[in-house]
Scaffold this motif. Sequence first.
Motif, mmCIF file in Angstrom:
data_model
loop_
_atom_site.group_PDB
_atom_site.id
_atom_site.type_symbol
_atom_site.label_atom_id
_atom_site.label_comp_id
_atom_site.label_asym_id
_atom_site.label_seq_id
_atom_site.Cartn_x
_atom_site.Cartn_y
_atom_site.Cartn_z
ATOM 1 N N LEU A 425 1.218 -1.697 -0.123
ATOM 2 C CA LEU A 425 0.235 0.012 0.169
ATOM 3 C C LEU A 425 1.179 0.864 0.078
ATOM 4 C CD1 LEU A 425 -2.975 -0.775 2.884
ATOM 5 C CD2 LEU A 425 -3.071 -0.672 -0.302
ATOM 6 N N GLN A 566 -1.434 -4.777 -2.519
ATOM 7 C CA GLN A 566 -2.476 -5.233 -1.509
ATOM 8 C C GLN A 566 -3.701 -4.548 -2.111
ATOM 9 O OE1 GLN A 566 0.602 -3.678 1.515
ATOM 10 N NE2 GLN A 566 -1.625 -3.849 3.276
ATOM 11 N N LYS A 567 -4.049 -4.778 -1.388
ATOM 12 C CA LYS A 567 -6.224 -4.136 -1.212
ATOM 13 C C LYS A 567 -6.073 -3.249 -0.332
ATOM 14 C CE LYS A 567 -8.105 -8.108 -2.786
ATOM 15 N NZ LYS A 567 -9.390 -9.965 -2.197
ATOM 16 N N PRO A 568 -6.704 -2.232 -0.478
ATOM 17 C CA PRO A 568 -7.194 -1.154 0.749
ATOM 18 C C PRO A 568 -7.269 -1.717 1.812
ATOM 19 C CG PRO A 568 -7.416 -0.220 -1.164
ATOM 20 C CD PRO A 568 -7.254 -1.920 -1.809
ATOM 21 N N GLY A 569 -7.032 -1.076 2.837
ATOM 22 C CA GLY A 569 -8.407 -2.338 3.834
ATOM 23 C C GLY A 569 -7.382 -3.043 5.111
ATOM 24 N N THR A 570 -6.300 -3.280 4.145
ATOM 25 C CA THR A 570 -5.741 -4.771 5.251
ATOM 26 C C THR A 570 -4.418 -4.609 5.483
ATOM 27 O OG1 THR A 570 -5.037 -5.412 2.918
ATOM 28 C CG2 THR A 570 -6.509 -6.058 3.066
ATOM 29 N N THR A 571 -3.354 -4.949 6.032
ATOM 30 C CA THR A 571 -2.687 -5.238 6.693
ATOM 31 C C THR A 571 -1.778 -5.991 6.455
ATOM 32 O OG1 THR A 571 -3.722 -3.317 8.165
ATOM 33 C CG2 THR A 571 -1.005 -4.337 9.074
ATOM 34 N N THR A 582 -7.411 -12.845 -0.637
ATOM 35 C CA THR A 582 -8.355 -11.864 0.446
ATOM 36 C C THR A 582 -6.768 -10.987 0.950
ATOM 37 O OG1 THR A 582 -7.165 -12.396 2.428
ATOM 38 C CG2 THR A 582 -8.929 -13.708 1.850
#
Length: 626
Positions: A425, A566-571, A582
């Motif tokens: 991100l 990487q997807k937004p809101g993931t860590t 996911t």
Amino acid sequence: MMRKKLVKMIYLCAFGLSVVGCNDDFLETQPLSQASDVSVWTDLKLSEAAVLDLYQGTWAGTLTREETTDAFTDQAVFTHPGRGVDGYTEGKMSPDYGTFMDMQWMSWPQLYPFIRNANIAIAQLPENMAGFDGPTLDRLLGEAYFMRAYYYSQLMRQFGGVPLLLEPLTLDSEANNPRATFEETVNQIVADLDLAIDLLEDAPLSKARAHKITAMALKSRVLTHAASDLYEPSKASSVSTIAAYSNPELIGYTGGSQAQRWEAAKAASKALLDATTGYKLDYSAPASFEEARQNYEDIWLQGDENQDFIWGRLVEEFGFGSRTYPGGDGWSQGPGMVALYHGPNGYREWAGTTPTEALVSKYTLADGTEFNWDNPAHAAAPYDNREPRFYSTFLYDGAPWKQRTDDVVKFDKWNELQSGFYTFLDGTIVNGVDTRQGPVEDWNGSRTGYYFRKFADPRLPPSWPNNLQKIDAPYIRYTEILLNYAEASINTGDEGEARAWLNKLRFRNGLPEITAGGSELVEIYKRERDKELVNEDARFFDMKRWLEGPYSLDKQVQTVIVQGTQKPGTTVEPGDYRKDTTVWDYEYTPSEIVFENRRWQDKVYFMPIKQEEIDKDPSLIQNPGY
């Protein structure tokens, strides 16, 4: 002079071949380096050593070195340039032999000495000066006939008709040995095999040494190749170099019936299928996914302990200390180094021969549907839901594999292949540890994004040279003969029989029944064979005998670029990447790489005879296109 060479070779054999029973006392009482030609054949152990040394010319077949013959085809590519693989893939071969790699287990200069030694054994053993009992004498003589047939079959499949040396040569006779016709060469091989089958009738069953079943299996292979289109003038005339060749009798049949040749191949294959049994061919429906995956892995991982294995190099018997694998430094131990040869750079391995996307795309989905990059669902998740053999054959982005070495764990603690590029991100891009841009031995990274799992022992850590693996090298498997029989059945109009046997194989591999006929059945058969016999010296010869040279090599190698975002809101913690849909969005892009400028040249259907051999014997006629 020939006998002196034999004695010298036997001396070398005795130091390495534990299978001959050359114990310390024997070596002390009769040093082979000082044995005369008479003493070789009057001594029981020396005679057996001379015959068993004939097996050394097989090396370890496809497990001998970093380069496999699949790298000469559409199915694989060799990672490291400058070693002559492009001689095949770019059609640059020439008679000077400096333009391509000469694989020793198929090499004219390296196999003829073994043929000559087989001739000496065949001439000397019937005299029985060593006083062997009848069964032992028959076994050794049968092995000598078998090994002569095997080496001639290796030469026949590459060169066509070759000089048929059937007696120990003198210096005077070595200079005038013209090539036999292709038909004469095939007939001689079959005659030797028929003698071997008879002589080895009561020989002990062995996976390392020839016996009746071994000879029957080789007969199936030889007659299947001989019946193929490459050697049938009405089919091969479509090939420019063959059509223009002034000696067609050297590279194929000039008369007779191809249909009859297919009938002979069919009979030879069925005789073997009836004489023994294969591995898990009794399913009445497709095996479960997990069972099917394990079935295929068992066949190559279990080696000689598996029913499918008919004959090959057993590392426990012929071992790493034999003449063709001198051992001692870890560098000449071919079959023990296969995982190192072809494994991922992120495991500090060499990525020698790696799969192409052309091969990977031959593997269907689990339900038998053909994989297609133009299908959006397939392209979005190309490594999901593929047929079970896929997962036993390949390592791909996200594939689970061995424990990383201590120094690489910081790049991957999940023990998964990383052959992609991952954007976090914050904009950080991490190059997968198993890529050519990765942090570990990047020069040994795959150019295609794939690695071979097949023949790499998953039970051993990547800690060469302390853990040399012991996977046996198969030369002939029961499944090859099953496939030969199916092919002959198709070509004799018995499609129902072909489907019945192909479905036995497909059920073992978890694939659904086929009902196709005609050209569709032919295509299914060919691609089944390609997948089943990956890296077993099959595709190299099959693409030629099927006249598929342009299909195989008139296209560039493809890589698949794997990009994870990487997807937004993931860590994700730094250094903690793993495959996870996911957390990451993935895009897969097949792309051509012009690493080798692959192009098919018709002359490659046959290999050139080394100019040095022609200079020594001007009666030899060169193959077409050279």
